[in-house]
Enzyme design. Structure first.
Site, short mmCIF file in Angstrom:
data_model
loop_
_atom_site.label_atom_id
_atom_site.label_comp_id
_atom_site.label_asym_id
_atom_site.label_seq_id
_atom_site.Cartn_x
_atom_site.Cartn_y
_atom_site.Cartn_z
N GLU A 117 1.15 -0.05 14.12
CA GLU A 117 1.28 -0.16 12.67
C GLU A 117 1.58 1.24 12.15
O GLU A 117 0.90 2.20 12.52
CB GLU A 117 -0.02 -0.68 12.07
CG GLU A 117 0.01 -0.87 10.57
CD GLU A 117 -1.34 -1.35 10.03
OE1 GLU A 117 -1.34 -2.10 9.06
OE2 GLU A 117 -2.39 -0.95 10.62
N GLU A 208 0.86 -0.58 -2.55
CA GLU A 208 -0.43 -1.21 -2.34
C GLU A 208 -1.50 -0.54 -3.17
O GLU A 208 -1.35 0.60 -3.60
CB GLU A 208 -0.80 -1.25 -0.86
CG GLU A 208 -0.76 0.05 -0.13
CD GLU A 208 -0.95 -0.16 1.36
OE1 GLU A 208 -2.05 -0.59 1.75
OE2 GLU A 208 -0.01 0.11 2.13
#
Length: 221
Positions: A117, A208
């Site tokens: 990730e 985010e």
């Protein structure tokens, strides 16, 4: 949050649900406010997730554009890009990003084999994601120095289900909300420190937030 480890716990919860495959992929209209899911909007892949708290409105616009407005939001992440991504893409993004509290604007994605990730953080609110992490190096790209970090997640959600995997980070020192990101510069710098990527999965420009408020209007190309 006041510790990098606690931030990562939040990231894992966000990213895991974000990255989990869904059956909601559909071609949406030119401009549409949507609920959580993944799909295609005007030729771009999108992914949007929130934790169920009220106060987040994510809207796909024309082309590579999207907007997010949030207030006391809990956890959310959303954005547009490509599925799959590539290791040499120059990603252009422009617009406005106005966070109040803990929030991030980044290039975000995954690879497989190895399962990785990754984040190229372009801007953030009140919390620096490098806090408490061990710095491996730095790379100069696109008008700024980025600091490079690696962290590990153990038995956390991922694009292949619960797994243990590494996270790679580049964190830009000079914040910006518009510009170009030469991803190859970051990936090559990471590789020089032993941080290799596998087969690319999705790659998006993501906004985010974590229990914060703000607004963003971003166009990706």
């Amino acid at each position: 949050m006041v510790a990098f480890t606690s931030l990562l716990a939040g990231f894992a919860a966000i990213a895991g649900v974000l990255s989990a495959p869904t059956e909601s992929s559909v071609e949406v209209e030119k401009r549409q406010t949507i609920g959580p899911g993944t799909g295609y909007s005007n030729g771009y892949y999108y992914s949007y997730w929130n934790d169920g708290h009220a106060g987040v409105t994510y809207t796909n616009g024309g082309g590579g554009s999207f907007t997010v407005n949030w207030s006391n939001s809990g956890n959310f992440v959303g954005g547009k890009g490509w599925q799959p991504g590539t290791k040499n893409k120059v990603i252009n993004f422009s617009g406005s990003y106005n966070p109040n509290g803990n929030s991030y604007l980044s290039i975000y994605g995954w690879s497989r084999n190895p399962l990785i990730e990754y984040y190229i953080v372009e801007n953030f609110g009140t919390y620096n994601p490098s806090t408490g992490a061990t710095k491996l190096g730095e790379v100069t790209s696109d008008g700024s120095v980025y600091d490079i970090y690696r962290t590990q997640r153990v038995n956390q959600p991922s694009i292949i289900g619960t797994a243990t995997f590494y996270q790679y980070w580049s964190v830009r020192r000079n914040h910006r909300s518009s510009g170009s990101v030469n991803t190859a510069n970051h990936f090559n710098a990471w590789a020089s420190h032993g941080l290799t990527l596998g087969t690319m999965d999705y790659q998006i420009v993501a906004v985010e937030g974590y229990f914060s408020s703000g607004s963003a209007s971003i166009t990706v190309s």
